[in-house]
Design an enzyme around this catalytic site. Structure first.
Site, PDB file in Angstrom:
ATOM      1  N   SER A 125      17.828  43.957  24.504  1.00 35.11           N
ATOM      2  CA  SER A 125      17.172  44.111  23.121  1.00 35.11           C
ATOM      3  C   SER A 125      18.059  44.150  22.003  1.00 35.11           C
ATOM      4  CB  SER A 125      16.447  45.263  23.465  1.00 35.11           C
ATOM      5  OG  SER A 125      17.430  46.511  23.614  1.00 35.11           O
ATOM      6  N   HIS A 175      13.912  38.332  25.434  1.00 29.92           N
ATOM      7  CA  HIS A 175      13.779  39.778  24.981  1.00 29.92           C
ATOM      8  C   HIS A 175      12.359  39.952  25.238  1.00 29.92           C
ATOM      9  CE1 HIS A 175      13.721  43.248  21.934  1.00 29.92           C
ATOM     10  NE2 HIS A 175      13.637  43.499  23.111  1.00 29.92           N
ATOM     11  N   GLU A 208      10.937  37.365  22.263  1.00 35.73           N
ATOM     12  CA  GLU A 208      11.918  36.911  21.180  1.00 35.73           C
ATOM     13  C   GLU A 208      12.840  35.991  22.217  1.00 35.73           C
ATOM     14  OE1 GLU A 208      13.613  40.638  19.789  1.00 35.73           O
ATOM     15  OE2 GLU A 208      13.008  40.100  17.614  1.00 35.73           O
ATOM     16  N   ASN A 242      13.519  44.527  16.167  1.00 36.07           N
ATOM     17  CA  ASN A 242      14.158  45.913  16.162  1.00 36.07           C
ATOM     18  C   ASN A 242      15.016  45.900  14.991  1.00 36.07           C
ATOM     19  OD1 ASN A 242      13.051  46.815  18.529  1.00 36.07           O
ATOM     20  ND2 ASN A 242      14.376  46.377  19.815  1.00 36.07           N
TER      21      ASN A 242
END
Ligand code: T1G
Length: 699
Positions: A416, A437, A449, A487
């Site tokens: 991640s 991801h 992702e 993120n």
């Protein structure tokens, strides 16, 4: 055959006139299509030899709605209402012949025809609510007159497509004709209508179905309650409901005025503009400028997944759901059995909810083989590593995969945040390495992702993008950077939220503001849900951070009945006096000045840095376009669609100049030396040139 215009032809089959549309990709009701319909029907009605008229479309579908690309432009050509009036008042039977998806304005055109026939694979719906709209061409008044109020309420507020079978059962379709023989079926139906002198059915004149709900406001109140949670913050569902109430309580023409008024309010409002933006953004993500559509794809016939934990198991389910066999690797048989047991339980829960049969559970479980040996991945076309988030561990595994897995396979990591370029150095084939991801729960979350590393090949990228669609994900191509896109924006919000509660706001203030904005849950409620003790343990805890102090007091989140919030036996949260005192004391010990903080400041502090960070991501080339960043946050973090995504919101609701001004203000006042508020150069350029970030990016 008469060419009415370049998208419409008029032909005759004996005594039946046929108006045919051919306006790819979806026969949307562009100005040209409306012009062709108006003129085509005018001529067909004037043709005395034609005893009835069939309306049919070439290509993939019947009319799939108004042309969304025309919204906001000055109207050209005949209006949709004019076209519909012409059709509905025709003195001879008009039959709509439906294949593909008759949606929105397309279904509304079909509803002014006297009859509708469809092939079994056809679908019909009024999905305008998904664009922040309502059916603006009489659909709100005609649909309930055909299907009844309750089905109309459900269809229009969900936007779902009804099957041809359901359409026949609910009266939306009069006949289902043989697949592939739509024109013949429609012409035969029209001929029968003429021969048997059927009445010219005008739905606007029917009252029986709406009369059933007259004087029963409880029908609408009960429905409002049933959709309240799902439609929280959206305007369009309520407006759709109000139009159906008008259909029940007012004469048709009065109801049409209500529809027109509410449609105008929605189509000129920010929510619909945002949702139309999302409609196109969801389709743009698949377009990769330097990876042409013709790029050859690797055939993914079988998949290997390393790790049968929460992520590995969830990822495996996506492939089993798509019928792709998976071999899952774990270090021990116990962990393997446990992981596969969780997967089985997930499937059985879905079967219990009626999503599919128990046979289907066995079929999907049959696609999942377990093993404790990496050697069993030798013949896989794609291997996804979903193990402990540690660079050395990942590099070790990729080094082994490089020796075991056949050439030409894709080697993917589910990391991640770690640097995929570095992971790729552990192999002799960096061109085969990519990031996939997934977001937890991996079998549920739509976002994927897809992280291209420096050396990832175009074939691997193109295959990963195509595969995301096959497994029902929205794949967004991003670049390697800490936290990738999703993120990385989240970190901006988290940092400010954590500071705000030391400066005078409380966790429940921050959560209330962000929940009120439309996010599914505030950051502190989310932490309590996930557990405050992820990665924390009593032995090594130094009691330094607020989280240490909370965990040491066994306030580890919902699971211990207390975290930032207190929870009752039903896990209903309430602000905690103990936590408030703990936070205030913690802040004072660290010389944080406590003050009253407004909701507006909370919103700005949490969300503006996300917009600024998005601009930095674009500058660094870690995302292709602003709308991709919007899709990441809508699909992966629940940003409300009616706010368009962080970048759209920053540009179209707040204004980039205001975001920049705040970033500058905070940057000037920032003594941390971290530069976290430094305005993005791209943001400065966009504001200086008074253009969008995308325009500033494209130069
Ligand atoms: N207008 C303009 N372009 C459209 C379009 C539309 N209505 N629908 C699709 N496209 C484009 C889309 O952008 C893409 O373009 C290509 O067609 C293929 O679409 C008065 C006001 C029909 C189920 O909401 O749900 O009517 O990317 O990739 O997956 O009351 O498109 O190739 O350049 O989605 O097979 C109501 C929206 C409008 C239907 C096909 N109608 N469309 O799905 O292909 S408002 C809708 C869809 C209205 C009236 C009101 C889907 C689809 P490109 P696609 P697909």
């Amino acid at each position: 055959m008469t060419a009415i215009n370049d998208v419409t032809t008029l032909t005759r089959d004996g005594d039946i006139a046929i108006v045919t549309l051919n306006s790819p990709p979806v026969n949307a009701l562009s100005a040209k299509v409306r012009e062709g319909l108006f003129e085509g029907f005018k001529q067909a009605i004037a043709d005395d030899q034609a005893k009835a008229i069939v309306l049919i479309c070439e290509g993939r579908t019947f009319i799939a709605g108004a042309d969304i690309t025309e919204f906001g432009q000055a109207p050209k050509g005949p209006g949709l209402h004019e076209v519909q009036q012409m059709i509905e008042d025709a003195p001879k039977p008009v039959v709509a012949a439906i294949h593909g998806t008759a949606l929105g304005g397309g279904l509304e055109v079909a509803l002014v025809c006297h009859y509708r026939v469809a092939v079994p694979s056809a679908k019909m719906g009024l999905p305008e609510v998904n664009l922040g709209l309502l059916p603006g061409a009489g659909g709100t008044q005609r649909l309930p007159r055909v299907t009844g109020v309750e089905k109309a309420l459900e269809m229009m507020t969900s936007g779902r497509h009804a099957s041809a079978k359901e359409a026949k059962e609910s009266g939306l379709a009069d006949e289902i004709v043989e697949e592939g023989k739509l024109l013949d079926g429609a012409v035969a139906f029209a001929r029968k209508a003429v021969a048997e002198n059927w009445p010219l059915v005008k739905i606007r004149e029917r009252d029986d179905k709406v009369a059933e709900a007259r004087g029963k406001p409880e029908v609408f109140e009960a429905f409002r309650k049933s959709v309240a949670r799902k439609t929280r913050g959206f305007l369009a569902p309520e407006y759709n409901i109000q139009c159906i109430e008008a259909a029940v309580n007012l004469p048709f023409d009065e109801g049409m005025k209500v529809e027109a008024k509410l449609f105008r309010e929605l189509v000129t409002g920010s929510q619909s503009a945002a949702q139309r933006h999302v409609f196109f953004a969801e389709r743009q993500v698949a377009k990769i400028p330097d990876v042409p559509k013709e790029t050859p794809l690797i055939d993914i016939k079988s998949v290997g997944i390393i790790g049968a934990g929460t992520m590995g198991g969830g990822i495996a389910m996506n492939f089993a759901n798509a019928g792709i066999p998976v071999t899952i690797i774990e270090q021990s048989q116990d962990r393997l059995d446990a992981g596969l047991g969780v997967v089985r339980k997930n499937y059985e829960n879905s079967a219990k909810k009626g999503r599919f049969s128990m046979d289907e559970v066995e079929k999907r479980m049959g696609l999942l083989q377990g093993s404790t040996s990496l050697e069993d991945l030798a013949d896989k076309d794609l291997v996804i590593e979903a193990i402990f988030e540690n660079m050395d561990v990942k590099k070790d595994v990729f080094g082994k995969l490089d020796k075991i897995v056949k050439q030409g396979a894709i080697l993917a990591t589910n990391t991640s945040a770690l640097d995929i370029d570095e992971i790729a150095t552990a192999t002799s084939r960096p061109e085969a390495v990519i990031g996939l991801h997934f977001f937890s729960p991996a079998n549920v979350m739509k976002l994927l992702e897809i992280v291209r590393a420096d050396k990832t090949s175009k074939e691997v990228i193109a295959t990963s993008m195509a595969l995301s669609k096959k497994i029902g994900k929205i794949g967004v191509l991003v670049g390697v950077c800490p936290g990738f896109v999703g993120n990385r924006l989240l970190a901006q919000r988290q940092r400010e939220a954590n500071k705000l509660i030391l400066e005078g706001a409380m966790p429940w203030d921050v959560d209330r503001v962000l929940f009120g904005f439309g996010l599914p849950m505030g950051p502190f409620a989310m932490s309590d849900l996930a557990g405050l003790d992820l990665g924390w343990n009593k032995e090594t805890s130094k009691g330094e951070t607020l989280r240490d102090l909370l965990c040491e007091r066994d306030r580890r989140g919902q699971k211990t009945g207390a975290g930032f919030y207190d929870y009752d036996e039903n896990r209903t949260p309430s602000p905690s006096k103990e936590v408030e005192e703990l936070i205030r004391q913690y802040a004072e010990e660290r010389q944080f000045q406590q003050r009253d903080i407004s909701d507006q400041e909370i919103l700005e502090r949490c969300l503006y840095p996300m917009v600024n960070e998005g601009a930095k991501i674009l500058e660094e080339g870690k995302a292709i376009r602003t709308s991709d960043i919007d899709i990441v946050w809508i699909m992966g973090y629940g940003w409300p669609r009616y706010e368009g995504g962080p970048m759209w919101w920053g540009e179209n609701v707040v204004g980039l100049d205001k975001v920049l001004a705040k970033m500058k203000e905070w940057d000037a006042a920032d003594t941390s030396g971290t530069g976290v508020f430094k305005p993005s150069a791209l943001l400065e350029k966009a504001v200086a040139d008074k253009v969008s970030l995308q325009k500033a990016l494209e130069g």
